[in-house]
Motif scaffolding. Structure first.
Motif, mmCIF file in Angstrom:
data_model
loop_
_atom_site.group_PDB
_atom_site.id
_atom_site.type_symbol
_atom_site.label_atom_id
_atom_site.label_comp_id
_atom_site.label_asym_id
_atom_site.label_seq_id
_atom_site.Cartn_x
_atom_site.Cartn_y
_atom_site.Cartn_z
ATOM 1 N N VAL A 135 16.523 21.704 33.486
ATOM 2 C CA VAL A 135 16.396 22.508 33.853
ATOM 3 C C VAL A 135 14.877 23.183 34.020
ATOM 4 O O VAL A 135 14.215 23.568 35.195
ATOM 5 N N ARG A 136 13.996 22.146 33.554
ATOM 6 C CA ARG A 136 12.579 22.102 33.361
ATOM 7 C C ARG A 136 11.800 22.039 35.223
ATOM 8 O O ARG A 136 11.057 22.457 35.556
ATOM 9 N N ARG A 137 13.112 21.351 35.735
ATOM 10 C CA ARG A 137 12.400 20.662 36.876
ATOM 11 C C ARG A 137 12.680 22.150 38.134
ATOM 12 O O ARG A 137 12.262 22.351 38.792
ATOM 13 N N VAL A 138 14.005 22.012 37.190
ATOM 14 C CA VAL A 138 14.154 23.842 38.394
ATOM 15 C C VAL A 138 13.320 24.720 37.955
ATOM 16 O O VAL A 138 13.250 25.497 39.311
ATOM 17 N N GLU A 139 12.821 25.239 36.908
ATOM 18 C CA GLU A 139 11.764 25.746 37.112
ATOM 19 C C GLU A 139 10.623 25.582 37.130
ATOM 20 O O GLU A 139 9.332 26.922 37.940
#
Lengths: 202, 202
Positions: B183-187
C-alpha cells in the motif's frame, strides 16, 4: 501440455472447457474432488491459494480465475478472434469479465450453490442480484446477438455458464427473452460441449 | 476529451483517478450525486445501466466498470507499461482484476459501505471475505514488491483502493505487513493523488 484442474459441475470450469474445445486445443484434465475438500488442501492451495477451481497450467505458467484463463487462451491461441488487442475492444470485453467475476458469480452462481448443492449462501440476496444483472443483460442484448463486437468473444463465454444454469438456483430466465436467445446462440457455436445440466430445454 | 463520471468517496473511481494522473491525461470530471440517487436516474442509467460509478467516455466510447476503464486507459495511452499485450502477462494481471471486481469489492469494499456509510451490507460476512483475500494477498506479496511482472501495473491500481480503505470497514491491515508495505509503495508512485481517507497513517 495444457492442464486443466477441473470440476465437472463448475460453471467456471465450463467456461474454460468451452474455449479449449472451440480452439481445438489438446489438453489434460485433472479432476479435483471439490466435495471431498481437495481444493482446500495444501497441494491444491500451492496451485491456487484462493482454493478455487479452475486452475490452468501451460508449461511454467499457472493461472487461477476463469476470466484470466479465458484471457490467456484467447490471446495466446486465438489470434484476434476471441480477444482482440485493440484498447477499446479489449476494454468492452473486460466490462463483462468483471460482470462474470462479480454479479454473475454472486447472483445466479451463488443462488445455484444454495438451492442445488445446499451450500451456505444467502439465496434470496443472490436471486436479487441475479434478477438485476439479467435485466441489464436483456436490455443490452436488444439489437445485439453477442455481448460485444458483433461476434462471440470471451465475454460471452465468461458470462454464459451461470446465466444458463440460473434455473438451478430458482432464477427463471422467462422474463429475459433476449438472454434466452443469446444462451441458445452460445450453445449453437461450433465446438460447444455440454456439461451436467447444460444445455437445458428452453 | 476524456470525461470521468466520478464520486470522490468511491474507491472504484479513485482507481481511475490514479491512472489518469499517473498517465498525465487531461480530462474533465463530472461529479455524480450518489447520495442524491443520481446514479439510479434515467440520464445516468443511459450511460451505465448497472447504475454504478465510475463511467468513462472518450469520444464515442463509453465504458462502465473500473477494471475495464483501467484496461482501456492502460492499453490506449500507456504503451506496454501498465498493461502489456503479451498473453501470459495480461492474464496474470487479469487474475487480479477479477479479485478486485469480486473479493475486494464484496469484502473490504462492502464492509466499508456498511460501517462507514451505514448502507445495507452484511458486514460480518464482508469482513470474513476481506480477511481471506488479504491473507492470500499477503502470502502472494512475500518476495514481491508488486502483484505481477515485478512492476506497478493496472493490477495494483485495481486492488489498491479497497485494500487501503479496509480500516474504514473495521478490517485491520495489521496482520498483513506485506500488504501494508505494498500500500505504501503504491502511495509513493509518481502521480499518486490522495482521496478522502487516503493515504492514511500506517
Amino acid at each position: 501440455m495444457i492442464k486443466l484442474y477441473d470440476v465437472d459441475l463448475s460453471g467456471n470450469c465450463h467456461k474454460v472447457r468451452l474455449l479449449l474445445s472451440m480452439l481445438g486445443l489438446e489438453h489434460e484434465t485433472v479432476a479435483v474432488d471439490l466435495f471431498g475438500g481437495e481444493h482446500k488442501r495444501p497441494a491444491f492451495l500451492g496451485l491456487n491459494p484462493m482454493g478455487q477451481v479452475p486452475v490452468l497450467t501451460d508449461g511454467d505458467l499457472t493461472l487461477r480465475d476463469s476470466q484470466a484463463i479465458l484471457v490467456y487462451l484467447g490471446r495466446r491461441y486465438g489470434g484476434d478472434t476471441w480477444l482482440p488487442g485493440d484498447a477499446a475492444d479489449v476494454a468492452r470485453i473486460a466490462q463483462w469479465l468483471s460482470t462474470a467475476a462479480n454479479e454473475l458469480q454472486n447472483g445466479p452462481g451463488a443462488a445455484r450453490l444454495g438451492v442445488a448443492f445446499d451450500l451456505p449462501a444467502d439465496v434470496p440476496a443472490a436471486q436479487e442480484v441475479a434478477a438485476a444483472v439479467l435485466a441489464v443483460m436483456d436490455g443490452h442484448l436488444d439489437g445485439r446477438d453477442w455481448l460485444e463486437l458483433d461476434r462471440p468473444t470471451v465475454a460471452d463465454l465468461a458470462c454464459y455458464p451461470y446465466v444458463a444454469l440460473a434455473p438451478e438456483g430458482e432464477v427463471s430466465l422467462e422474463p429475459y427473452p433476449r438472454v434466452q436467445a443469446w444462451v441458445r446462440r452460445v450453445e449453437a457455436l461450433p465446438g460447444y460441449v455440454p456439461m451436467p445440466g447444460l444445455p437445458r430445454e428452453g
